[in-house]
Design an enzyme around this catalytic site. Structure first.
Site, short mmCIF file in Angstrom:
data_model
loop_
_atom_site.label_atom_id
_atom_site.label_comp_id
_atom_site.label_asym_id
_atom_site.label_seq_id
_atom_site.Cartn_x
_atom_site.Cartn_y
_atom_site.Cartn_z
N VAL A 11 0.84 -1.20 0.00
CA VAL A 11 0.00 0.00 0.00
C VAL A 11 0.87 1.26 0.00
O VAL A 11 0.69 2.14 -0.84
CB VAL A 11 -0.97 -0.01 1.21
CG1 VAL A 11 -1.72 1.31 1.32
CG2 VAL A 11 -1.96 -1.17 1.09
N LYS A 35 15.43 -2.34 2.89
CA LYS A 35 14.35 -2.03 1.95
C LYS A 35 14.53 -0.63 1.37
O LYS A 35 14.43 -0.42 0.16
CB LYS A 35 13.00 -2.12 2.69
CG LYS A 35 11.80 -2.14 1.77
CD LYS A 35 10.51 -1.99 2.55
CE LYS A 35 9.82 -3.31 2.77
NZ LYS A 35 8.50 -3.13 3.42
N ARG A 149 -6.00 -4.19 -4.71
CA ARG A 149 -5.69 -5.62 -4.74
C ARG A 149 -4.23 -5.79 -5.13
O ARG A 149 -3.76 -5.10 -6.03
CB ARG A 149 -6.52 -6.35 -5.80
CG ARG A 149 -7.99 -6.33 -5.58
CD ARG A 149 -8.72 -6.62 -6.91
NE ARG A 149 -8.45 -5.59 -7.91
CZ ARG A 149 -8.74 -5.69 -9.21
NH1 ARG A 149 -9.29 -6.78 -9.68
NH2 ARG A 149 -8.49 -4.70 -10.04
N PHE A 246 -16.16 -12.26 -7.78
CA PHE A 246 -15.86 -13.06 -6.58
C PHE A 246 -16.79 -14.26 -6.41
O PHE A 246 -17.13 -14.65 -5.30
CB PHE A 246 -15.81 -12.17 -5.32
CG PHE A 246 -14.46 -11.51 -5.20
CD1 PHE A 246 -14.05 -10.56 -6.14
CD2 PHE A 246 -13.56 -11.88 -4.21
CE1 PHE A 246 -12.79 -9.99 -6.08
CE2 PHE A 246 -12.29 -11.31 -4.15
CZ PHE A 246 -11.92 -10.36 -5.09
N ALA A 249 -15.31 -20.33 -8.06
CA ALA A 249 -15.02 -21.39 -7.08
C ALA A 249 -13.59 -21.87 -7.24
O ALA A 249 -13.01 -21.82 -8.32
CB ALA A 249 -16.00 -22.54 -7.29
N CYS A 257 -4.70 -10.49 3.41
CA CYS A 257 -5.80 -9.61 3.84
C CYS A 257 -7.04 -10.33 4.33
O CYS A 257 -7.43 -10.16 5.49
CB CYS A 257 -6.14 -8.66 2.70
SG CYS A 257 -4.69 -7.74 2.17
C1 UGA Z 1 -8.15 -8.07 -1.06
C2 UGA Z 1 -9.31 -7.18 -1.53
O1 UGA Z 1 -9.81 -7.67 -2.78
C3 UGA Z 1 -8.86 -5.72 -1.68
O2 UGA Z 1 -9.98 -4.92 -2.01
C4 UGA Z 1 -8.27 -5.25 -0.34
O3 UGA Z 1 -7.76 -3.92 -0.45
C5 UGA Z 1 -7.12 -6.16 0.05
O4 UGA Z 1 -7.61 -7.52 0.16
C6 UGA Z 1 -6.59 -5.69 1.38
O5 UGA Z 1 -7.33 -5.72 2.37
O6 UGA Z 1 -5.48 -5.16 1.42
P1 UGA Z 1 -6.05 -9.21 -2.26
O7 UGA Z 1 -5.84 -9.93 -0.97
O8 UGA Z 1 -4.91 -8.56 -2.94
O9 UGA Z 1 -7.16 -8.06 -2.09
O10 UGA Z 1 -6.62 -10.29 -3.27
P2 UGA Z 1 -7.99 -10.65 -4.00
O11 UGA Z 1 -7.87 -10.38 -5.45
O12 UGA Z 1 -9.15 -10.06 -3.30
O13 UGA Z 1 -8.01 -12.24 -3.81
C7 UGA Z 1 -8.00 -12.83 -2.52
C8 UGA Z 1 -8.10 -14.33 -2.64
O14 UGA Z 1 -9.40 -14.73 -3.06
C9 UGA Z 1 -7.14 -14.98 -3.63
O15 UGA Z 1 -6.58 -16.13 -3.04
C10 UGA Z 1 -8.01 -15.33 -4.81
O16 UGA Z 1 -7.53 -16.44 -5.55
C11 UGA Z 1 -9.32 -15.68 -4.11
N1 UGA Z 1 -10.52 -15.53 -4.96
C12 UGA Z 1 -10.87 -14.32 -5.45
C13 UGA Z 1 -11.31 -16.65 -5.22
O17 UGA Z 1 -11.01 -17.77 -4.76
N2 UGA Z 1 -12.43 -16.51 -5.99
C14 UGA Z 1 -12.81 -15.32 -6.49
O18 UGA Z 1 -13.87 -15.25 -7.18
C15 UGA Z 1 -12.01 -14.19 -6.23
#
Ligand code: UGA
Length: 426
Positions: A11, A35, A149, A246, A249, A257
């Site tokens: 971030v 870093k 994300r 989202f 499956a 997060c």
């Molecule tokens: C997530 C949120 O999407 C962000 O909005 C938020 O800012 C962030 O957490 C945070 O709190 O910092 P992120 O963890 O980067 O973002 O990843 P995502 O793209 O949300 O995916 C999370 C997990 O869910 C991954 O393992 C992904 O494979 C899984 N996922 C996602 C599914 O299994 N199915 C889906 O349909 C979507």
């Protein structure tokens, strides 16, 4: 405007780079000397698409330093983006935030707006007001949670679906200040109180994780009834009250997060005697999804002992090298219980040292697949999309493909004589 960003993680570094590209001058601070030294040489300590190019372009507008006083002295606003990892009891560890505030007590001599971007438990910003021993006229605290994300961080920072600003009741300056800082970023603004903004962040992640666990649980039902989960996702996703995102499956959600924030919310609920059965179930489905599909594999291979099993993908999702709470690690843990001979390939992530002697990580996809009994896709990296199945059939010993992200064409794979196991794809 001169701005200070405290914390150079996903971030903080993305925020610094994007704000620098908008014409601000940024003091990006991190306690980690190595870093900061790497960043001074334009080396980004993690993989994030587009960030390096943007950093190089905006470099003249960023100073990387470990010296918080320098950043604070020259800036009117400070963004706090330090990590809030999980403690063993699941609650969020906000010691890094406290230590920044302790330092601010000794540094601030003129008015600063302190903007909290880190995900913190409800009530933290209110509490931090009393943590500052400075006169009230020297600081304003606001909450401005981040929703980017990993893997899409730069895009998301330029294109947020919303900007949430939590302010104290008498604060008339922070909203116009943030609007000025984010001047060319088009976004709806939602203004609430400090704790409201903190809770919106948790609600957002909780709801997204709920959608994933819902569809993963439904996939188990589809498996029994000979129905494709993709048809269900597509159909219900067309209802605007549900939405199509989202609902993919798979083996479950990972990352730093969702698991961390849901655990923190659980701990907050327990401390406040709030019953949260949905929250519990969302985590339970996520925690059991890998086991559920390994059991399916066991039904086919019976004994996994000493069998070469190849996992494709290690990062918790594609386009990142982040392996925190990756489902690939859960898969490894589960397969280790069966004493399988585990091999792995990922285009950029590396196994943590604790796994290196028990899992073979290959730099060649071919070597990872050679003589394997079963291939399990855990991370849907684009490079795995168009594998040459005929060749893979000749390289493997066995014929089982577990598609843990429903990423591949089932009938194409089956046409080469493989047995295909998807998630909710009977
Ligand atoms: C997530 C949120 O999407 C962000 O909005 C938020 O800012 C962030 O957490 C945070 O709190 O910092 P992120 O963890 O980067 O973002 O990843 P995502 O793209 O949300 O995916 C999370 C997990 O869910 C991954 O393992 C992904 O494979 C899984 N996922 C996602 C599914 O299994 N199915 C889906 O349909 C979507």
């Amino acid at each position: 405007m001169n701005l200070c960003v405290v914390g150079a993680g996903y971030v903080g570094l993305t925020l610094s780079t994007v704000l620098a590209s908008l014409g601000h001058f940024i003091y990006c601070i991190d306690k980690d000397f190595h870093k900061i030294t790497a960043l001074q040489n334009n080396e980004i300590p993690f993989f994030e698409p587009d960030l390096e190019d943007l950093l190089i372009k905006s470099r003249k507008n960023i100073k990387f330093t470990t010296n918080l006083s320098v950043g604070v002295e020259h800036s009117s606003a400070l963004f706090i983006t330090v990590g809030t990892p999980s403690l063993p009891d699941g609650s969020a560890d906000i010691t890094a935030i406290h230590s920044v505030f302790n330092e601010l007590n000794t540094i601030i001599t003129e008015h600063k707006t302190i903007i909290m971007k880190s995900t913190v438990p409800p009530g933290t910003c209110e509490e931090l007001k009393s943590k500052l021993t400075l006169p009230n006229e020297l600081f304003t605290i606001a909450s401005n949670p981040e929703f980017l994300r990993e893997g899409h961080a730069v895009f998301d920072m330029y294109n947020p679906d919303k900007t949430i600003i939590g302010i104290s009741s008498k604060d008339k300056t922070t909203v116009p200040l943030l609007q000025q800082i984010y001047h060319s970023i088009k976004t709806p603004y939602i203004i609430t109180n400090l704790t409201g903004a903190e809770l919106i962040k948790y609600a957002n992640n909780y709801f997204l994780a709920t959608k994933i666990s819902f569809i993963n649980e439904f996939a188990r039902i589809c498996d029994t009834f000979d129905v494709e989960i993709k048809d269900i996702s597509k159909a219900i996703g067309l209802d605007p009250r549900i939405g199509k995102e989202f609902l993919q499956a798979g083996l479950g959600y990972g990352g730093s997060c969702f698991p961390k924030d849901l655990k923190a919310l659980q701990s907050i609920s327990i401390k406040n005697n709030i019953d949260t059965p949905i929250l519990h179930s969302v985590q339970e489905v996520n925690a059991t999804q890998v086991k559920f599909y390994i059991n399916k594999l066991k039904n086919l291979l019976i004994d996994l002992k000493d069998k070469k099993i190849t996992i494709l993908g290690l990062s918790f999702k594609p386009n990142t090298d982040d392996i925190r709470n990756s489902k690939s690690l859960s898969l490894i843990d589960e397969l280790l219980l069966s004493q399988s001979n585990i091999h792995l390939y990922d285009p950029i992530s590396n196994l943590p040292s604790s796994y290196q002697s028990i899992v073979t990580q290959h730099t060649s996809l071919e070597k990872a697949i050679e003589n394997s009994e079963c291939l399990i896709l855990s991370t849907d990296w684009q490079m795995f999309k168009s594998l040459k199945w005929e060749k893979i059939k000749s390289q493997m010993n066995g014929n089982i493909i577990v598609d843990g992200r429903n990423f591949w064409n089932k009938s194409l794979i089956e046409s080469y004589g493989f047995t295909y196991i998807g998630v909710g794809r009977p």
